[in-house]
Design an enzyme around this catalytic site. Sequence first.
Site, short mmCIF file in Angstrom:
data_model
loop_
_atom_site.label_atom_id
_atom_site.label_comp_id
_atom_site.label_asym_id
_atom_site.label_seq_id
_atom_site.Cartn_x
_atom_site.Cartn_y
_atom_site.Cartn_z
N LYS A 1 1.11 -0.91 -0.33
CA LYS A 1 0.16 0.23 0.41
C LYS A 1 0.62 1.15 -0.55
O LYS A 1 1.71 1.54 0.86
CB LYS A 1 -0.91 0.46 1.56
CG LYS A 1 -1.86 0.72 0.88
CD LYS A 1 -2.86 0.30 2.63
CE LYS A 1 -4.04 2.07 2.50
NZ LYS A 1 -5.09 1.63 3.65
N SER B 1 -9.41 1.86 3.11
CA SER B 1 -8.93 2.40 1.98
C SER B 1 -8.14 1.57 1.41
O SER B 1 -7.41 1.67 0.30
CB SER B 1 -8.47 3.09 2.41
OG SER B 1 -7.57 2.81 3.92
N SER C 1 -9.61 -0.69 7.03
CA SER C 1 -9.35 -0.61 5.73
C SER C 1 -8.48 -2.01 5.32
O SER C 1 -8.32 -1.38 4.08
CB SER C 1 -8.32 0.39 5.23
OG SER C 1 -8.84 1.91 6.23
#
Lengths: 481, 88
Positions: free
Chosen positions: A77, A152, A176
């Site tokens: 990420k 996310s 997330s």
Amino acid sequence: MNLAISAVQYVEEIKNGNISVEEFVTKTLERIENVEKNLHAYISVNKNALEEAKQIDKKIKSKEKVGSLLGMPISIKDNICVKGMKTTCASKLLEDFVAPYDATTISRLKSEGAIVMGKTNLDEFAMGLTTEFSYFGPSRNPWNTSYVPGGSSGGSAVSVSANECIASLGSDTGGSVRNPASFCSVVGLKPTYGLVSRYGLVSYANSMEQIGPITKTVEDTAFLLNTISGFDPFDNTTIESERIDYRKNLDAGVEGKRIGVVSEMTGEGLDSAVAKASRRAISKFQELGAECTEISLDFVKYAVATYYVIAVTEAGSNLARYDNIRYGFDFDVEGYEFNAYIKKVRKNFGPELTRRMILGAFTPSAGYAGKYFLKALNVKNKIRSQVKQAFKKVDFLIAPTVPVLPFKLGEKIDDPLALYLLDINTIIANLSGIPAISVPYEIVNGLPVGIQLFADSMQERALLQAAYAIEQTTNLPGVPM
Amino acid sequence: MVKREEIAHAADLIKIDLEEHEKYFEQVEKILSYFDILNKANIESEDLVTQVLPIEKLREDKYIVYGEKLIEKLKNYKGTFIEAPKMI
């Protein structure tokens, strides 16, 4: 060559000499090239991946030590620092920031021979649950590209689900990791607060966030957790504990285990397809020998408000550091009055950040702190003690990961409160620091549904055993692209 | 109900320019009024219960020279300086 293999299978294939790292990485890069225009999982791809693969092949041939991951392609990420690569947090304010160091999780993966395939898309600074708030544009769900992949860590879940890598690391502040894992039919774990080092993770809400693996199988999650967990002198919130091999006894089953079905997360507000899937998962656990009972955590009804008050307060403080001077976009060299300059910089935050900055200024401000921030901290303590009480009666808690099925891009983007409310089933883990995992359970009308299990702090091993047990009862199709 | 001026004041404190953003007022108002649900949460004591965890093993507080590597990727980097917009 089959790219849809698990981390465990990958290691076997390499060990047996059936494939080389170079071959696998080459095919993965081709796959990325082919699907990225539809999915947009990656913000940047590692240009040296192929070179690194060749180096690892050489080491394998000459029988040098390469670590347990054997050149496994892993995506990261884009709010976790990887030395020499851009770490943008999907924000204009960090669009040219190149990390000068590796996060602890990254140095641990690299020392076990992982290859970072690239940096994945997210909602700006990890604030959102659809990946639509990325400055670089949204990612799309590989199960149906008109739908959001969740967030996310949306890019991470997409990259694993669509076989653009073997596994990924995301971060989970309010769900997330688990939310996109559920929406993309992959496994996502939020570890106990303090089990995995946050050193090198760009801060959003420090008191609640954790880095967690996103993988194709529960065993892969155990595999990655073995590598990334443990005390780190660079993160004083990490817990010193005995090293555990999370893969050992993974098939222990759930016979005789007690599972609490959280009434507040399985009743009103659930989409009927999700409710049905979760009822089926509960009966499946009973068939496997677990005892399932309804359990009420009445403070769950305050969880969303509590979580967001604390998250925006911490975010307001964390985001104040971005002054666009050392990195960021170019500015005229003309003279500025200080406040006007900062305001001009902050105009470049996206809509969700702007909202959270304003809220984050408001909730701890004089005259309102007692009503919002301090009250939220007290309610958080109460939630934590209710959860602790629950684990005196049961071994696990169960609820669907997200109360609804994946929805279309743009469908909820203008109603921030409606989006916040979708976090109801995941945030309890972040407020109370306990681990939680989302396991793919069904595909309904072509859209994935995940089921979520919680365990008490530091009980990852038992949690993974339960997750493995339910995973073995499913037989889900592969991604349709 | 929170007044609009109070939201504007908070935005000003955190240096967010709201001039072009009427819709943010509405959204922030709506979210804040949702947060009011916390008024109903029955907490035994208003005092904040905090937990103090002793940290025994702190890293040595030592100055480490990182050198040029740390700053070489910064924008507008000249010698040992960073060029910034002129502030008055």
